[in-house]
Design a protein around this motif. Structure first.
Motif, short mmCIF file in Angstrom:
data_model
loop_
_atom_site.label_atom_id
_atom_site.label_comp_id
_atom_site.label_asym_id
_atom_site.label_seq_id
_atom_site.Cartn_x
_atom_site.Cartn_y
_atom_site.Cartn_z
N LEU A 155 -1.29 -26.18 1.56
CA LEU A 155 -1.75 -24.78 2.18
C LEU A 155 -2.94 -24.47 1.47
CD1 LEU A 155 -0.65 -22.75 4.16
CD2 LEU A 155 0.15 -21.41 2.20
N LYS A 156 -3.02 -24.51 0.16
CA LYS A 156 -4.41 -24.21 -0.44
C LYS A 156 -5.53 -24.94 0.06
CE LYS A 156 -4.10 -22.88 -4.88
NZ LYS A 156 -3.99 -22.78 -6.00
N LYS A 157 -5.18 -26.53 0.28
CA LYS A 157 -6.16 -26.97 0.75
C LYS A 157 -6.81 -26.79 2.28
CE LYS A 157 -4.62 -31.53 -1.13
NZ LYS A 157 -4.41 -32.75 -0.75
N LEU A 158 -5.67 -26.34 3.08
CA LEU A 158 -6.16 -25.72 4.41
C LEU A 158 -6.87 -24.83 4.28
CD1 LEU A 158 -2.72 -25.99 6.52
CD2 LEU A 158 -5.14 -27.14 6.96
N LYS A 159 -6.61 -23.62 3.28
CA LYS A 159 -7.35 -22.50 3.08
C LYS A 159 -8.74 -22.62 2.74
CE LYS A 159 -7.28 -18.30 0.21
NZ LYS A 159 -6.78 -17.53 -0.81
N GLY A 200 -10.42 -25.10 3.33
CA GLY A 200 -11.23 -26.18 4.22
C GLY A 200 -11.48 -27.66 3.90
N SER A 201 -10.56 -27.88 2.94
CA SER A 201 -10.65 -29.36 2.70
C SER A 201 -10.30 -30.20 3.86
CB SER A 201 -9.72 -29.80 1.50
OG SER A 201 -9.96 -29.02 0.47
N TYR A 202 -9.51 -29.72 4.83
CA TYR A 202 -9.13 -30.62 5.85
C TYR A 202 -9.97 -30.03 6.83
CZ TYR A 202 -4.66 -32.15 3.32
OH TYR A 202 -3.84 -32.58 2.68
N SER A 203 -10.58 -31.00 7.55
CA SER A 203 -11.29 -30.49 8.93
C SER A 203 -10.62 -30.91 10.13
CB SER A 203 -12.86 -31.36 8.79
OG SER A 203 -12.66 -32.53 8.87
N PRO A 204 -10.72 -30.09 11.07
CA PRO A 204 -9.91 -30.23 12.20
C PRO A 204 -10.30 -31.44 13.10
CG PRO A 204 -11.07 -28.39 12.42
CD PRO A 204 -11.35 -28.95 11.26
N GLU A 205 -9.38 -32.42 13.62
CA GLU A 205 -9.82 -33.35 14.43
C GLU A 205 -9.64 -33.20 15.83
OE1 GLU A 205 -7.82 -37.03 11.92
OE2 GLU A 205 -6.32 -35.22 12.06
N ILE A 206 -9.14 -32.09 16.20
CA ILE A 206 -9.03 -31.74 17.58
C ILE A 206 -8.91 -30.23 17.75
CG2 ILE A 206 -6.40 -31.83 17.62
CD1 ILE A 206 -6.69 -32.93 20.57
N HIS A 217 -2.68 -22.28 8.67
CA HIS A 217 -3.38 -21.16 7.62
C HIS A 217 -4.61 -20.75 8.48
CE1 HIS A 217 -5.47 -18.95 4.43
NE2 HIS A 217 -4.35 -19.12 3.73
N GLN A 218 -4.90 -19.47 8.34
CA GLN A 218 -5.83 -18.82 9.10
C GLN A 218 -7.18 -19.48 8.91
OE1 GLN A 218 -6.39 -14.51 8.68
NE2 GLN A 218 -8.97 -15.02 8.23
N ALA A 219 -7.98 -20.14 9.73
CA ALA A 219 -9.06 -21.18 9.58
C ALA A 219 -10.07 -20.54 8.70
CB ALA A 219 -9.58 -21.38 10.87
N VAL A 259 -3.70 -26.10 11.52
CA VAL A 259 -2.56 -26.86 11.61
C VAL A 259 -2.39 -28.14 10.93
CG1 VAL A 259 -0.28 -27.19 12.98
CG2 VAL A 259 -1.98 -25.39 13.80
N LEU A 260 -1.54 -28.34 9.82
CA LEU A 260 -1.56 -29.49 9.16
C LEU A 260 0.01 -30.16 9.93
CD1 LEU A 260 -2.51 -31.52 7.24
CD2 LEU A 260 -1.02 -30.21 5.50
N LEU A 261 -0.32 -31.27 10.43
CA LEU A 261 0.98 -32.05 11.05
C LEU A 261 1.48 -33.31 10.13
CD1 LEU A 261 -0.63 -31.77 14.50
CD2 LEU A 261 1.53 -30.64 13.98
N ASP A 262 2.53 -33.77 10.18
CA ASP A 262 3.20 -34.98 9.81
C ASP A 262 3.22 -36.03 10.85
OD1 ASP A 262 5.20 -33.28 10.50
OD2 ASP A 262 6.50 -34.60 9.38
#
Length: 174
Positions: free
Chosen positions: A82-86, A88-94, A154-156, A168-171
């Motif tokens: 969740l912290k990584k999402l907050k 911005g460590s993950y960039s959206p793929e779609i 998390h809020q973007a 949104v982080l998906l498995d």
């Protein structure tokens, strides 16, 4: 609760004089109602065309912390995700833009997006709900929390929409 006294003869006559010359309104409201069988058929058709395999309940209200930005992490997932999402460590793929859609349309599009992410092995999606009247902003988190493949959201961050979007982080299957 007290009953009001019935009108006197003079009050009744005053009322009749006041409405003299009016006519009774004819009930001409047309109600277009679909039979439940037809509704189910239409829902099944729309689900099949979108390739949706999960549907959201409007009655389910998950516990989402109201303090701060919109966020959620599934119980079996590390809070660090969740912290990584907050951050911005993950960039959206779609991206999914729901501006101008009603709740029913948004719900179907969201389910279709999550199904597509599973099929295409996409880990991070951005759902842009906009600000508007806050209807979709309130409903989308409760829908996402119901989905079995949503690990966290998390809020973007500002660069991906800020207050008007959710990451949104998906498995997905490896």
């Amino acid at each position: 609760m007290k009953k009001s006294p019935s009108p006197t003869v003079e009050e009744s006559q005053l009322f009749r004089d006041a409405i003299k010359g009016t006519r009774k309104i004819k009930q001409d409201t047309i109600r277009a109602e679909l039979r439940p069988v037809k509704q189910k058929h239409l829902l099944r058709e729309s689900r099949e065309t979108l390739g949706v395999d999960h549907f959201f309940s409007d009655e389910y209200q998950p516990y989402l912390d109201q303090d701060g930005p919109t966020r959620y992490v599934r119980a079996d997932i590390s809070p660090f995700e969740l912290k990584k999402l907050k951050r911005g460590s993950y960039s959206p793929e779609i991206y999914l833009d729901l501006h101008g859609m009603n709740q029913q349309q948004a719900k179907l599009e969201l389910a279709a997006l999550l199904s597509l992410c599973r099929r295409e092995n996409l880990h991070v999606a951005s759902v842009m709900h906009g600000i508007g009247k806050h209807i979709l902003k309130q409903r989308i988190p409760s829908w996402l929390a119901q989905h079995p493949h949503v690990q966290a959201f998390h809020q973007a961050p500002r660069e991906w929409g800020g207050d008007s979007a959710i990451l949104v982080l998906l498995d997905v299957d490896e």
